[in-house]
Enzyme design. Structure first.
Site, short mmCIF file in Angstrom:
data_model
loop_
_atom_site.label_atom_id
_atom_site.label_comp_id
_atom_site.label_asym_id
_atom_site.label_seq_id
_atom_site.Cartn_x
_atom_site.Cartn_y
_atom_site.Cartn_z
CD GLU A 82 -14.15 -21.19 4.60
OE1 GLU A 82 -13.72 -20.10 4.98
OE2 GLU A 82 -14.23 -22.19 5.35
N PRO B 108 -16.17 -24.21 21.33
CG PRO B 108 -17.97 -25.45 22.12
CD PRO B 108 -17.34 -24.95 20.86
CG HIS C 192 -8.26 -18.96 19.14
ND1 HIS C 192 -8.26 -19.88 18.12
CD2 HIS C 192 -9.48 -18.36 19.10
CE1 HIS C 192 -9.44 -19.85 17.51
NE2 HIS C 192 -10.19 -18.93 18.08
CG ASN D 204 -1.94 -1.12 1.11
OD1 ASN D 204 -2.94 -1.01 0.42
ND2 ASN D 204 -1.64 -2.23 1.76
N GLY E 158 -13.13 -23.50 10.61
CA GLY E 158 -11.69 -23.63 10.80
C GLY E 158 -10.99 -23.63 9.45
CG ASP F 110 -13.92 -12.76 14.15
OD1 ASP F 110 -13.48 -13.64 14.89
OD2 ASP F 110 -13.93 -11.55 14.47
CB THR G 104 -18.17 -19.34 20.22
OG1 THR G 104 -16.84 -19.23 20.73
CG2 THR G 104 -19.05 -20.04 21.24
CG ASP H 137 -10.62 -25.45 14.81
OD1 ASP H 137 -10.02 -26.04 13.88
OD2 ASP H 137 -10.31 -24.31 15.20
C1 6MZ Z 1 -13.36 -20.84 8.35
C2 6MZ Z 1 -13.71 -19.57 10.20
C3 6MZ Z 1 -13.95 -18.43 9.40
O1 6MZ Z 1 -12.83 -19.86 18.02
O2 6MZ Z 1 -13.20 -17.47 18.48
N1 6MZ Z 1 -13.81 -19.18 11.46
N2 6MZ Z 1 -13.42 -20.75 9.68
N3 6MZ Z 1 -13.57 -19.79 7.53
C4 6MZ Z 1 -13.86 -18.58 8.00
N4 6MZ Z 1 -14.05 -17.52 7.20
C5 6MZ Z 1 -13.65 -17.46 5.84
N5 6MZ Z 1 -14.21 -17.40 10.21
C6 6MZ Z 1 -14.13 -17.87 11.47
O3 6MZ Z 1 -14.21 -18.46 16.54
C7 6MZ Z 1 -13.24 -18.22 15.61
C8 6MZ Z 1 -13.07 -19.44 14.78
O4 6MZ Z 1 -14.08 -19.48 13.77
C9 6MZ Z 1 -13.58 -20.07 12.60
C10 6MZ Z 1 -12.09 -20.26 12.83
O5 6MZ Z 1 -11.86 -21.59 13.17
C11 6MZ Z 1 -11.77 -19.41 14.01
O6 6MZ Z 1 -10.72 -19.91 14.76
P1 6MZ Z 1 -13.81 -18.74 18.03
O7 6MZ Z 1 -15.06 -19.09 18.71
#
Ligand code: 6MZ
Length: 403
Positions: free
Chosen positions: A273, A145, A111, A38, A243, A344, A143, A213
């Site tokens: 994906e 666990p 994490h 950038n 995951g 996320d 989420t 996961d």
């Molecule tokens: C695959 C995904 C994701 O562990 O904090 N996660 N897995 N593809 C994605 N997007 C393209 N976005 C999130 O939640 C986070 C977890 O959600 C999964 C990932 O494993 C990540 O570690 P936690 O509850």
């Protein structure tokens, strides 16, 4: 930055005993890479990146105090890129063009920074408050666990921390627990139907999906399914498989997912994906209640998804930035069932409003189209009939005032 301390891997993550070195190194690499691509650091366009920056710093401080990481190293990196004009650490969290492996490194970092009971509770509370502040009326929060011996954490205690976070929300009313909560293994948690301090406040329905996961074993996945069943009356409405898509085999999770199906728990799968067509086919054959992302489906795979009417969770920012693929345009045009999701929101620096804004500009939607899109997601949610009816009423009332 040599790490002389014993193994500091609170989650058994792949970072190994030199994790603080890794932590430092890849943050620097990321910054360099960003600057190279950038030409400069840029100012945050909105508050999200900054707040994430502050939270990361704050959590790093706590871990530093506990001796889990060397806080000075982290601060050094942070300060190095913070200048007087306000350019700051947000660059690490600015999601522009972040690759799939980079994203999963970032998840690992989060994490490390976040997985203790207190922080899980705090983050859960704040996530709900953030969504409610945007007038979200139904939130399906997923989420994973986690078990973390060094923190005395089991999957159940992790979920208790999540539930405590939901109950700690105080800026909005949370409609959460459904029924029968007294018989569940969460004795310290006070079950409530609606946490309310006053009448005229915002209200948000919160339901939980437990994620498996892809790094987990069959036994661990099965444990999550059992936990989901135990917590059915604590707002857990289904399961998710997520995951790093290049890790793990579908066959590993299949027994647990089959069991979930047998006991009537709805399932959503992160599907396609990456172009792993053997897995995509197996996932579609499994006929989950929803799939997420669905970026690399071939024509014939799409045809089956459409014939089976499997709803698709669309995460525009995540897909474009992480997978570098615009998966959604065709699905929307053919009137296939879709739900807009954020993925996320912290990691992708987005919000649900932003996702709707993106959808509007991508698909050329007007206000009514967006309203219909949001309302149609009610039927694809994993909530029970009663909640769906409540949500329909909310939309009905809103329709009267909006149009
Ligand atoms: C695959 C995904 C994701 O562990 O904090 N996660 N897995 N593809 C994605 N997007 C393209 N976005 C999130 O939640 C986070 C977890 O959600 C999964 C990932 O494993 C990540 O570690 P936690 O509850």
């Amino acid at each position: 930055v040599p790490d002389s301390r014993p193994s500091a891997t609170p989650l058994g993550l792949e970072v190994g005993e030199h994790f603080h070195y890794t932590f430092y190194l890849w943050m620097c690499l990321y910054i360099e890479d960003y600057v190279r691509r950038n030409g400069c650091l840029r100012k945050p366009s909105h508050g999200l990146d900054n707040s994430l920056f502050h939270i990361a710093l704050e959590l790093a401080k706590v871990l530093g105090d506990e001796g889990v990481i060397n806080f000075e190293d982290v601060v050094h990196v942070i300060m190095k890129i913070t200048d007087s004009s306000g350019y700051c650490f947000h660059v690490i969290f600015a999601a522009d063009g972040r690759s799939l492996p980079e994203c999963f490194k970032l998840f690992d970092l989060f994490h490390i920074l976040t997985t203790d009971h207190q922080t899980v509770t705090r983050i859960t509370k704040e996530v709900i408050e953030d969504f409610a502040a945007e007038n979200v009326v139904y939130l399906e929060l997923r989420t994973t666990p986690k078990q973390n011996e060094s923190k005395g954490m089991t999957k159940l205690s992790y979920m208790k921390a999540v539930i405590n976070g939901i109950q700690a929300v105080d800026t909005v009313d949370v409609a959460f627990v459904t029924s029968g909560a007294n018989n569940l293994p969460l004795s310290e948690t006070t079950p409530v139907n609606c946490i309310s301090n006053c009448n005229k406040r915002k209200k948000i329905y919160v339901r939980l999906l437990l994620s498996i996961d892809r790094r987990e074993t069959t036994a661990s996945a099965m444990e999550t399914v059992k936990l989901a069943r135990e917590l059915k009356d604590f707002g857990v409405v289904g399961l998710d498989l997520s995951g790093n898509p290049i890790v793990g085999e579908w066959e590993t999770f299949l027994p647990a997912l089959k069991h979930a199906k047998e006991i009537g728990l709805p399932i959503t799968l992160h599907c396609g994906e990456v172009p792993n067509h053997k897995e995509i086919k197996a996932m579609i054959d499994f006929c989950p209640q929803r799939i997420g992302h669905a970026c690399f489906l071939k024509e014939e795979e799409w045809t089956r998804v459409k014939v089976l009417r499997i709803p698709v969770e669309i995460c525009l920012t995540s897909n474009i930035q992480m997978i570098e693929h615009d998966c959604a345009a065709d699905i929307y045009k053919v009137n296939h069932p879709v739900a807009l999701c954020t993925d996320d929101s912290g990691l992708f620096s987005t919000s649900l409003s932003n996702e709707y804004h993106l959808a509007a500009s991508t698909f050329g939607l007007n206000k009514r189209d967006m309203f219909i899109l949001a309302r149609s997601a009610i039927q694809f949610s994993f909530a029970d009939l009663e909640v769906k009816e409540e949500l329909s009423k909310i939309f009905c009332e809103a329709e009267g005032t909006l149009f």
